[in-house]
Write a protein that holds these residues in place. Structure first.
Motif, PDB file in Angstrom:
ATOM      1  N   LYS A 312       0.826  -1.211   0.000  1.00 54.03           N
ATOM      2  CA  LYS A 312       0.000   0.000   0.000  1.00 54.03           C
ATOM      3  C   LYS A 312       0.863   1.264   0.000  1.00 54.03           C
ATOM      4  O   LYS A 312       0.613   2.208  -0.766  1.00 54.03           O
ATOM      5  CB  LYS A 312      -0.929  -0.028   1.213  1.00 54.03           C
ATOM      6  CG  LYS A 312      -1.872   1.148   1.277  1.00 54.03           C
ATOM      7  CD  LYS A 312      -2.786   1.065   2.482  1.00 54.03           C
ATOM      8  CE  LYS A 312      -3.710   2.264   2.539  1.00 54.03           C
ATOM      9  NZ  LYS A 312      -4.604   2.208   3.753  1.00 54.03           N
ATOM     10  N   GLN A 315       2.514   1.764  -3.422  1.00 54.24           N
ATOM     11  CA  GLN A 315       1.573   2.279  -4.416  1.00 54.24           C
ATOM     12  C   GLN A 315       1.299   3.765  -4.197  1.00 54.24           C
ATOM     13  O   GLN A 315       1.190   4.539  -5.160  1.00 54.24           O
ATOM     14  CB  GLN A 315       0.267   1.483  -4.365  1.00 54.24           C
ATOM     15  CG  GLN A 315       0.410   0.055  -4.862  1.00 54.24           C
ATOM     16  CD  GLN A 315      -0.852  -0.768  -4.654  1.00 54.24           C
ATOM     17  OE1 GLN A 315      -1.821  -0.263  -4.088  1.00 54.24           O
ATOM     18  NE2 GLN A 315      -0.837  -2.017  -5.097  1.00 54.24           N
ATOM     19  N   GLU A 316       1.169   4.161  -2.926  1.00 51.63           N
ATOM     20  CA  GLU A 316       0.951   5.580  -2.628  1.00 51.63           C
ATOM     21  C   GLU A 316       2.152   6.426  -3.057  1.00 51.63           C
ATOM     22  O   GLU A 316       1.994   7.520  -3.618  1.00 51.63           O
ATOM     23  CB  GLU A 316       0.671   5.762  -1.140  1.00 51.63           C
ATOM     24  CG  GLU A 316      -0.682   5.206  -0.707  1.00 51.63           C
ATOM     25  CD  GLU A 316      -0.897   5.333   0.794  1.00 51.63           C
ATOM     26  OE1 GLU A 316       0.066   5.727   1.488  1.00 51.63           O
ATOM     27  OE2 GLU A 316      -2.015   5.037   1.257  1.00 51.63           O
ATOM     28  N   LEU A 318       4.350   5.647  -5.405  1.00 50.08           N
ATOM     29  CA  LEU A 318       4.387   5.653  -6.869  1.00 50.08           C
ATOM     30  C   LEU A 318       3.394   6.659  -7.446  1.00 50.08           C
ATOM     31  O   LEU A 318       3.707   7.393  -8.397  1.00 50.08           O
ATOM     32  CB  LEU A 318       4.076   4.237  -7.374  1.00 50.08           C
ATOM     33  CG  LEU A 318       4.099   4.033  -8.892  1.00 50.08           C
ATOM     34  CD1 LEU A 318       5.488   4.307  -9.445  1.00 50.08           C
ATOM     35  CD2 LEU A 318       3.643   2.623  -9.236  1.00 50.08           C
ATOM     36  N   LEU A 319       2.186   6.723  -6.865  1.00 52.42           N
ATOM     37  CA  LEU A 319       1.180   7.661  -7.339  1.00 52.42           C
ATOM     38  C   LEU A 319       1.618   9.105  -7.101  1.00 52.42           C
ATOM     39  O   LEU A 319       1.441   9.980  -7.966  1.00 52.42           O
ATOM     40  CB  LEU A 319      -0.155   7.376  -6.635  1.00 52.42           C
ATOM     41  CG  LEU A 319      -1.349   8.221  -7.062  1.00 52.42           C
ATOM     42  CD1 LEU A 319      -1.657   7.990  -8.541  1.00 52.42           C
ATOM     43  CD2 LEU A 319      -2.567   7.903  -6.203  1.00 52.42           C
ATOM     44  N   LYS A 320       2.236   9.340  -5.933  1.00 49.46           N
ATOM     45  CA  LYS A 320       2.703  10.701  -5.611  1.00 49.46           C
ATOM     46  C   LYS A 320       3.805  11.147  -6.577  1.00 49.46           C
ATOM     47  O   LYS A 320       3.823  12.297  -7.044  1.00 49.46           O
ATOM     48  CB  LYS A 320       3.208  10.716  -4.171  1.00 49.46           C
ATOM     49  CG  LYS A 320       3.617  12.091  -3.683  1.00 49.46           C
ATOM     50  CD  LYS A 320       4.036  12.028  -2.213  1.00 49.46           C
ATOM     51  CE  LYS A 320       4.444  13.420  -1.728  1.00 49.46           C
ATOM     52  NZ  LYS A 320       4.877  13.358  -0.291  1.00 49.46           N
ATOM     53  N   THR A 321       4.706  10.226  -6.882  1.00 47.75           N
ATOM     54  CA  THR A 321       5.791  10.535  -7.832  1.00 47.75           C
ATOM     55  C   THR A 321       5.238  10.820  -9.221  1.00 47.75           C
ATOM     56  O   THR A 321       5.689  11.744  -9.927  1.00 47.75           O
ATOM     57  CB  THR A 321       6.777   9.370  -7.885  1.00 47.75           C
ATOM     58  OG1 THR A 321       7.290   9.113  -6.578  1.00 47.75           O
ATOM     59  CG2 THR A 321       7.937   9.686  -8.824  1.00 47.75           C
ATOM     60  N   ASP A 322       4.240  10.044  -9.636  1.00 45.55           N
ATOM     61  CA  ASP A 322       3.634  10.235 -10.952  1.00 45.55           C
ATOM     62  C   ASP A 322       2.972  11.602 -11.063  1.00 45.55           C
ATOM     63  O   ASP A 322       3.067  12.284 -12.095  1.00 45.55           O
ATOM     64  CB  ASP A 322       2.620   9.116 -11.198  1.00 45.55           C
ATOM     65  CG  ASP A 322       2.112   9.109 -12.630  1.00 45.55           C
ATOM     66  OD1 ASP A 322       2.932   9.008 -13.555  1.00 45.55           O
ATOM     67  OD2 ASP A 322       0.876   9.209 -12.796  1.00 45.55           O
ATOM     68  N   TYR A 323       2.315  12.032  -9.987  1.00 43.89           N
ATOM     69  CA  TYR A 323       1.714  13.373  -9.974  1.00 43.89           C
ATOM     70  C   TYR A 323       2.785  14.458 -10.144  1.00 43.89           C
ATOM     71  O   TYR A 323       2.606  15.427 -10.902  1.00 43.89           O
ATOM     72  CB  TYR A 323       0.966  13.599  -8.663  1.00 43.89           C
ATOM     73  CG  TYR A 323      -0.358  12.883  -8.563  1.00 43.89           C
ATOM     74  CD1 TYR A 323      -1.031  12.468  -9.705  1.00 43.89           C
ATOM     75  CD2 TYR A 323      -0.932  12.614  -7.321  1.00 43.89           C
ATOM     76  CE1 TYR A 323      -2.236  11.804  -9.613  1.00 43.89           C
ATOM     77  CE2 TYR A 323      -2.154  11.949  -7.221  1.00 43.89           C
ATOM     78  CZ  TYR A 323      -2.798  11.546  -8.369  1.00 43.89           C
ATOM     79  OH  TYR A 323      -3.980  10.887  -8.292  1.00 43.89           O
ATOM     80  N   ASN A 326       4.114  14.606 -13.765  1.00 45.50           N
ATOM     81  CA  ASN A 326       3.127  15.212 -14.677  1.00 45.50           C
ATOM     82  C   ASN A 326       3.070  16.720 -14.515  1.00 45.50           C
ATOM     83  O   ASN A 326       2.941  17.471 -15.504  1.00 45.50           O
ATOM     84  CB  ASN A 326       1.746  14.604 -14.439  1.00 45.50           C
ATOM     85  CG  ASN A 326       1.652  13.178 -14.930  1.00 45.50           C
ATOM     86  OD1 ASN A 326       2.388  12.785 -15.843  1.00 45.50           O
ATOM     87  ND2 ASN A 326       0.749  12.409 -14.341  1.00 45.50           N
TER      88      ASN A 326
END
Length: 366
Positions: A312, A315-316, A318-323, A326
């Motif tokens: 978990k 994944q959090e 990874l999502l923060k890095t992707d934001y 972008n």
């Protein structure tokens, strides 16, 4: 084989328990045996209770088996979900809903067996109740017919009184004209003179009325007696028709109510016995120290929990890095003049098309 079956009944993880000591395995085999025999007692109790309801052996056994399996599943779930934490208060709080459920199950299981154990005493109470119901039923039915029967009897008495009154008048006139003929009363002249004839004619006329009244009233009395006999026959028929309902007053609820009229202490101790049987797996697990099985189970659950938390968090992140990536990409594109010129050209073409379409529409209207 039997030991493994009881271990499965306890709800324990057999893979973990195989790596534990023999004593640990025996502990859970004992808990499982208690769960199993509690379900057997539930099957017997439910079958007996349902047999009293449906009066069919196969139906009672079928639904009794379903009830026994339900109790088995509940008990197995209760025992398997109690986790050893090492803190008595926490374990009691954790087990309190299960204990309440066990009390309810114990009541349901013990009640039918109490009905069987005290069957003779219950039959005696039911016999007394049936006798009371029979008398009450007769009185209630009699209340429906008694007023009509009494009314008919009163009419018969009235008809008979009319005859008696008329007969007394005739007898009185008879005595009068006989006394006139004998010279003992009236004119006191011996012989059948004019006064005698007058009184005799009056007597004969009244005697004719008496005979007619007797004929009419006897016919009415006969009709009333027939109606009374019919009402009494209806009364007896209704008693005969309603008596089977009273005779069958021995269903499950009637027996439970009859059991409540017996001394409460024996029933209470039987309830305590089944309560002890039902709660024994729970208290056995609560009172037993935390063993090897509990440590291994806790270690396995902790490993799974840790792995889930790591996934978990990953994944959090990874999502923060992707934001963030972008945001940087769009910030760089924002200042490019080539992209601005291209979007300006396309917007211009779109507005021209909209203007042409509006012009054609207005032209058609005019």
């Amino acid at each position: 084989m039997l030991k493994r079956f009881f271990i499965i009944c306890s709800g324990a993880d057999t893979d973990i328990l195989e790596n534990c000591s023999i004593g640990e395995q025996n502990k859970y085999a004992g808990i499982g045996a208690t769960v199993f025999f509690t379900a057997v007692m539930a099957f017997i109790a439910a079958s007996y209770a349902l047999y009293k309801v449906f009066d069919n052996l196969y139906t009672a056994i079928l639904f009794g088996l379903i009830w026994g399996l339900l109790i088995f599943n509940l008990d197995r779930y209760i025992v398997s979900t109690i986790k050893k934490t090492g803190h008595v208060i926490d374990e009691l709080i954790q087990a309190s809903p299960r204990i309440m459920l066990a009390i309810i199950i114990a009541v349901v299981i013990s009640k039918p067996l109490e009905l069987k154990i005290f069957e003779k005493e219950i039959n005696q109470v039911l016999l007394e109740q049936k006798n009371e119901l029979t008398l009450a039923n007769k009185n209630q039915i009699a209340e429906q017919f008694t007023p009509d029967i009494e009314g008919l009897n009163n009419d018969i008495i009235a008809f008979q009184q009319q005859i008696d009154t008329k007969e007394a008048e005739v007898n009185q006139l008879y005595d009068t004209y006989i006394a006139e003929a004998e010279g003992t009363a009236g004119t006191k002249l011996l012989g059948k003179g004019p006064v005698y004839k007058e009184k005799r004619e009056k007597h004969d006329a009244l005697l004719a009325e008496l005979q007619q009244l007797k004929a009419e009233n006897k016919a009415k009395i006969a009709i009333h007696e027939t109606q009374i006999a019919q009402l009494k026959g209806d009364y007896e028929t209704q008693i005969v028709n309603t008596q089977p309902i009273i005779n069958n007053f021995d269903g499950l609820m009637a027996r439970i109510n009859a059991l409540g009229k017996l001394p409460w202490l024996p029933s209470f101790f039987i309830f305590l016995l089944f309560l002890a049987i039902e709660t024994s797996p729970i208290f056995a697990k609560l009172l037993s120290p935390k063993g090897a099985y509990d440590f291994k189970l806790d270690d396995q659950e902790t490993a799974v929990k840790t792995n889930v938390l790591q996934n978990k968090n990953q994944q959090e992140a990874l999502l923060k890095t992707d934001y963030a990536i972008n945001d940087r990409i769009y910030a760089d594109i924002e200042n490019e003049s080539e992209l601005y010129t291209y979007k300006r050209k396309k917007a211009r073409e779109l507005m021209q098309l909209q203007a042409d379409a509006f012009y054609e529409k207005q032209k058609k209207v005019l």
